[in-house]
Structure formats: structure tokens, C-alpha cells
Motif scaffolding. Structure first.
Motif, short mmCIF file in Angstrom:
data_model
loop_
_atom_site.label_atom_id
_atom_site.label_comp_id
_atom_site.label_asym_id
_atom_site.label_seq_id
_atom_site.Cartn_x
_atom_site.Cartn_y
_atom_site.Cartn_z
N UNK A 1 0.87 -1.47 -0.41
CA UNK A 1 0.17 -0.01 0.61
C UNK A 1 1.21 0.99 -0.14
N UNK A 2 1.88 1.38 0.61
CA UNK A 2 3.04 2.33 0.65
C UNK A 2 3.74 2.73 0.05
N UNK A 3 3.88 1.39 -0.93
CA UNK A 3 4.61 1.82 -2.69
C UNK A 3 3.73 1.87 -3.64
N UNK A 4 2.33 1.24 -3.62
CA UNK A 4 1.22 1.80 -4.59
C UNK A 4 0.86 3.42 -4.00
N UNK A 5 1.01 4.29 -2.92
CA UNK A 5 0.43 5.57 -2.50
C UNK A 5 1.38 6.96 -3.56
N UNK A 6 2.80 5.98 -2.67
CA UNK A 6 4.23 7.08 -3.28
C UNK A 6 4.15 6.61 -5.08
N UNK A 7 3.87 5.19 -5.58
CA UNK A 7 4.26 5.73 -7.21
C UNK A 7 2.89 5.99 -8.27
N UNK A 8 1.67 5.23 -8.06
CA UNK A 8 0.99 5.84 -8.47
C UNK A 8 0.28 6.92 -8.52
N UNK A 9 -0.01 6.96 -10.01
CA UNK A 9 -0.22 8.68 -10.81
C UNK A 9 0.09 9.64 -9.55
N UNK A 10 1.39 8.92 -10.45
CA UNK A 10 2.53 10.65 -9.61
C UNK A 10 3.11 10.99 -11.26
N UNK A 11 3.92 12.28 -10.36
CA UNK A 11 5.26 12.25 -11.74
C UNK A 11 6.40 12.80 -11.20
N UNK A 12 7.09 12.42 -11.92
CA UNK A 12 8.81 11.80 -11.57
C UNK A 12 9.56 13.28 -12.32
N UNK A 13 10.75 13.95 -11.55
CA UNK A 13 11.53 14.81 -11.77
C UNK A 13 12.45 14.19 -13.05
N UNK A 14 12.86 13.60 -14.82
CA UNK A 14 13.39 12.79 -14.75
C UNK A 14 14.08 14.14 -16.11
N UNK A 15 15.98 13.31 -15.51
CA UNK A 15 16.93 14.31 -17.34
C UNK A 15 16.33 14.06 -18.06
N UNK A 16 16.00 15.35 -19.02
CA UNK A 16 16.16 15.24 -20.43
C UNK A 16 14.91 15.10 -20.76
#
Length: 138
Positions: free
Chosen positions: A89-104
Motif C-alpha cells: 500500500x505504501x508503494x502504491x501510494x508513493x508511485x501511482x498517478x504521480x509525476x517524476x522529475x526525469x533528466x532530459x
């Protein structure tokens, strides 16, 4: 390009909230590894691996990458499945439907494809696997 995505996933998994490690990172004792964990890693721990991305090229030298990331968490069975699923549940809350800062890339978005499929590796160790899709453009 895929190296930048892999680094962005790792950065997201170890990200901090108010100066403290995020709840998922804390739950796995900050033992988060790309591809393979060292042989003497303590439980619980996380291993993530990324599929080669599909790349679409557009005019103006822009592109869109689409890939999947499998996140595996392993723990001892004596803690019970509920403990393992709390981490999921913690993993899902951290990653699902989120944006990430990605170089390039201008932006990248993460969404869950599968959630917490529990697997028993042995009588003493079990784990779960969740799969996330990442789409990055830039």
C-alpha cells in the motif's frame, strides 16, 4: 535515455517527505536496489527492474518513451502477509498517478498496472510484485 528513467525511479523510491525518508523507504529499511540485491541484504528489501523503453520520435527532436517497472519487495514469512501488504500500500501510494522529475524530459508520469501479487520464494521468504508504467516526453 533509459538510464535517466531508472535514476528517476530510484530517486522517487528514496525520496524524502519533510526531511525524513518516505513511508515506503522506511518500511523496507531504505534497502532499495536496482536489478539485484547484494546476497547478504537484510529483510525486508526492494528490488526494481525496468523493461527496455519503447521510443517514439516526433518533429522538433522531441520523443516519448514508454516503459514498465517491476517492483519486488521481499520479507520473512514470520511477519505475516498483512505486514507485506502494508508495504505494498505504501508503494502504491508513493508511485501511482504521480509525476517524476526525469533528466532530459519535460515530464514523466507513473501509473500502476498490477498490484501486489504475492509469491512465496520458500517457506521462509515471500514477496510481492507490482508493475508500473512510465511515460516520459521531451
Amino acid at each position: 535515455m533509459s538510464v535517466e528513467l531508472l535514476k528517476a525511479v530510484y530517486t522517487k523510491l528514496i525520496s524524502t517527505e519533510g526531511g525524513s525518508p518516505n513511508a515506503f523507504s522506511t518500511a523496507v529499511g531504505t534497502r532499495i536496489h536496482a536489478t539485484i540485491a547484494p546476497s547478504e541484504t537484510l529483510f525486508p528489501f526492494c528490488v526494481f527492474e525496468m523493461s527496455p523503453p519503447d521510443v517514439e520520435h516526433f518533429f522538433g527532436n522531441t520523443q516519448r518513451l514508454r516503459t514498465t517497472v517491476d517492483v519486488h519487495v521481499f520479507d520473512k514469512t514470520d511477519k505475516g502477509v498483512d505486514s507485506l501488504m502494508d508495504i505494498e500500500v505504501l508503494l502504491f501510494d508513493l508511485l501511482d498517478d504521480t509525476e517524476m522529475a526525469t533528466a532530459g524530459f519535460d515530464r514523466s508520469k507513473v501509473r500502476a498496472l498490477t498490484r501486489g501479487t504475492v509469491n512465496f520464494d520458500s517457506e521462509e521468504v515471500y514477496g510481492f510484485n507490482s508493475t508500473f508504467e512510465i511515460i516520459a516526453t521531451g
